[in-house]
Write an enzyme that holds these catalytic residues in place. Structure first.
Site, PDB file in Angstrom:
ATOM      1  N   LEU A 124       0.864  -1.166   0.000  1.00 58.05           N
ATOM      2  CA  LEU A 124       0.000   0.000   0.000  1.00 58.05           C
ATOM      3  C   LEU A 124       0.908   1.226   0.000  1.00 58.05           C
ATOM      4  O   LEU A 124       1.997   1.201   0.567  1.00 58.05           O
ATOM      5  CB  LEU A 124      -0.895   0.040   1.252  1.00 58.05           C
ATOM      6  CG  LEU A 124      -1.925  -1.083   1.420  1.00 58.05           C
ATOM      7  CD1 LEU A 124      -2.674  -0.891   2.743  1.00 58.05           C
ATOM      8  CD2 LEU A 124      -2.904  -1.116   0.261  1.00 58.05           C
ATOM      9  N   ASP A 125       0.444   2.309  -0.635  1.00 59.21           N
ATOM     10  CA  ASP A 125       1.195   3.554  -0.576  1.00 59.21           C
ATOM     11  C   ASP A 125       1.401   3.967   0.875  1.00 59.21           C
ATOM     12  O   ASP A 125       0.594   3.637   1.756  1.00 59.21           O
ATOM     13  CB  ASP A 125       0.450   4.671  -1.311  1.00 59.21           C
ATOM     14  CG  ASP A 125       0.318   4.412  -2.808  1.00 59.21           C
ATOM     15  OD1 ASP A 125       1.119   3.616  -3.336  1.00 59.21           O
ATOM     16  OD2 ASP A 125      -0.578   5.012  -3.431  1.00 59.21           O
ATOM     17  N   LYS A 126       2.448   4.726   1.131  1.00 57.53           N
ATOM     18  CA  LYS A 126       2.786   5.138   2.496  1.00 57.53           C
ATOM     19  C   LYS A 126       1.595   5.756   3.229  1.00 57.53           C
ATOM     20  O   LYS A 126       1.330   5.433   4.391  1.00 57.53           O
ATOM     21  CB  LYS A 126       3.949   6.128   2.452  1.00 57.53           C
ATOM     22  CG  LYS A 126       4.349   6.670   3.808  1.00 57.53           C
ATOM     23  CD  LYS A 126       5.490   7.659   3.694  1.00 57.53           C
ATOM     24  CE  LYS A 126       5.848   8.250   5.043  1.00 57.53           C
ATOM     25  NZ  LYS A 126       6.963   9.235   4.941  1.00 57.53           N
TER      26      LYS A 126
ATOM     27  N   THR B 186      -1.624   5.527   2.443  1.00 59.75           N
ATOM     28  CA  THR B 186      -2.864   4.754   2.366  1.00 59.75           C
ATOM     29  C   THR B 186      -2.941   3.834   3.583  1.00 59.75           C
ATOM     30  O   THR B 186      -1.984   3.134   3.903  1.00 59.75           O
ATOM     31  CB  THR B 186      -2.915   3.917   1.076  1.00 59.75           C
ATOM     32  OG1 THR B 186      -2.841   4.776  -0.060  1.00 59.75           O
ATOM     33  CG2 THR B 186      -4.197   3.100   1.014  1.00 59.75           C
TER      34      THR B 186
ATOM     35  N   ARG C  60      -5.740   6.515  -7.250  1.00 60.77           N
ATOM     36  CA  ARG C  60      -5.455   7.950  -7.221  1.00 60.77           C
ATOM     37  C   ARG C  60      -5.344   8.516  -8.633  1.00 60.77           C
ATOM     38  O   ARG C  60      -5.859   9.598  -8.933  1.00 60.77           O
ATOM     39  CB  ARG C  60      -4.169   8.201  -6.437  1.00 60.77           C
ATOM     40  CG  ARG C  60      -4.266   7.773  -4.975  1.00 60.77           C
ATOM     41  CD  ARG C  60      -2.899   7.643  -4.323  1.00 60.77           C
ATOM     42  NE  ARG C  60      -2.184   8.913  -4.306  1.00 60.77           N
ATOM     43  CZ  ARG C  60      -0.883   9.010  -4.062  1.00 60.77           C
ATOM     44  NH1 ARG C  60      -0.150   7.920  -3.824  1.00 60.77           N
ATOM     45  NH2 ARG C  60      -0.303  10.187  -4.043  1.00 60.77           N
TER      46      ARG C  60
END
Length: 309
Positions: free
Chosen positions: A139-141, A143, A239
């Site tokens: 997961l993105d930082k 998120t 996104r």
């Protein structure tokens, strides 16, 4: 910070030239370029694959030395489920999934080391730049939400195959700035932005197929609470797709703009369903929506759906 300057070798890739001139690994050289630490003739450059003509002056700003060995850390991390093969966690916003060349602590891996066995722990070098035992997806930082971790080699193979073969079902919640149709299917290949190395876009360089299904859950006059189900797993997919549709994620400073209502992008991995690596039966994990997203939605004048966890 330390600045290194050298004359460009003709015909060489930028990251390869940096690696050779400064005796750095090519992975770290590429990360320096993509992070904005490199200039050609005083101008920023974001593409590690840039071909050099031989007349440029390359300037590299080297960040301070980082701690190399990845160590276990006592970090707060909610374990949703755990058995002998896997663990499901609720990743908080602001935590990177695994160490990189420039991030050596504060990650999911640091939090889990010493707390449980992790797949391929003995196969990775804790001093390697890309040390990620147990990691089968990311997961993105910023998120938050569900991540699954493999605890042994067989589970790692099985879970990795499930993601690669698209046998998983992922469900996210996002607050979008703008309006969307009630049900929307977005099919738009995603590639790297030609000018900003860490940014993606619909189209872009070397685009790969990407599709996301969106369903609106609630609205305010200028914002939309939306459920997103990505069929593929491209970098920043939800996104990028929402931004392309003219409704970027609230607080997304990369694809939209920062917000005073929430200190990160308002995106949460709500639910993940996948085949268990041992018996191949479907198993689902859910993570409660964090308070910062709920509060942001209420401040926008929205009503929180009663059936949403």
């Amino acid at each position: 910070m330390d600045v290194r300057v050298f004359e460009a070798p003709a015909g060489e890739r930028l990251d390869v030239a940096i690696s050779a001139a400064l005796l750095l690994s090519r992975t770290y050289a590429k990360e320096l370029v993509m992070s904005g630490f490199v200039q050609l003739d005083g101008r920023p450059v974001a593409k590690a694959a840039t071909k050099l003509s031989g007349v440029e002056l390359v300037s590299v700003l080297l960040p301070p030395p980082r701690p190399m060995r990845v160590e276990a850390e006592a970090l707060a991390l909610d374990i949703i489920y755990e058995d002998d093969d896997l663990a499901a966690i609720d990743k908080p916003p602001g935590m990177t999934a695994h160490p990189t060349a420039s991030v050596r602590n504060g990650t999911v891996v640091n939090a889990l080391l010493g707390r449980m066995s992790l797949a391929k722990d003995k196969d990775f070098d804790p001093e390697a730049e890309d040390y990620r035992p147990g990691i089968v997806h990311r997961l993105d930082k910023d998120t938050s939400g569900v991540m699954v971790i493999a605890k042994n080699a067989d589970a790692h193979r099985g879970l990795s195959a499930a993601f690669k073969k698209r046998l998983t079902e992922k469900e996210y919640l996002a607050i979008a700035v703008g309006s969307l149709g009630d049900d929307l299917y977005m099919d738009g290949p995603i590639g790297r932005h030609p000018l900003h190395g860490r940014k993606m876009m619909v189209g872009g360089g070397n685009p790969r197929s990407a599709s996301t299904y969106f369903r609106v859950l609630a609205r305010t006059p200028q914002h939309t609470l939306v459920r997103a189900k990505p069929h593929t797993g491209r970098t920043h997919q939800i996104r990028v797709h929402l931004a392309h549709l003219g409704a970027p994620v609230l607080g997304d400073s990369v694809y939209g703009r920062a917000s005073t209502l929430i200190p990160r992008h308002a995106l949460h991995a709500l639910r993940l369903t996948l085949p268990h690596p041992r018996d191949h039966q479907a198993i689902s994990f859910s993570a409660q929506v964090p308070a910062d997203m709920v509060e942001a939605w209420l401040k926008l004048g929205g009503s929180w759906p009663p059936d949403l966890i």
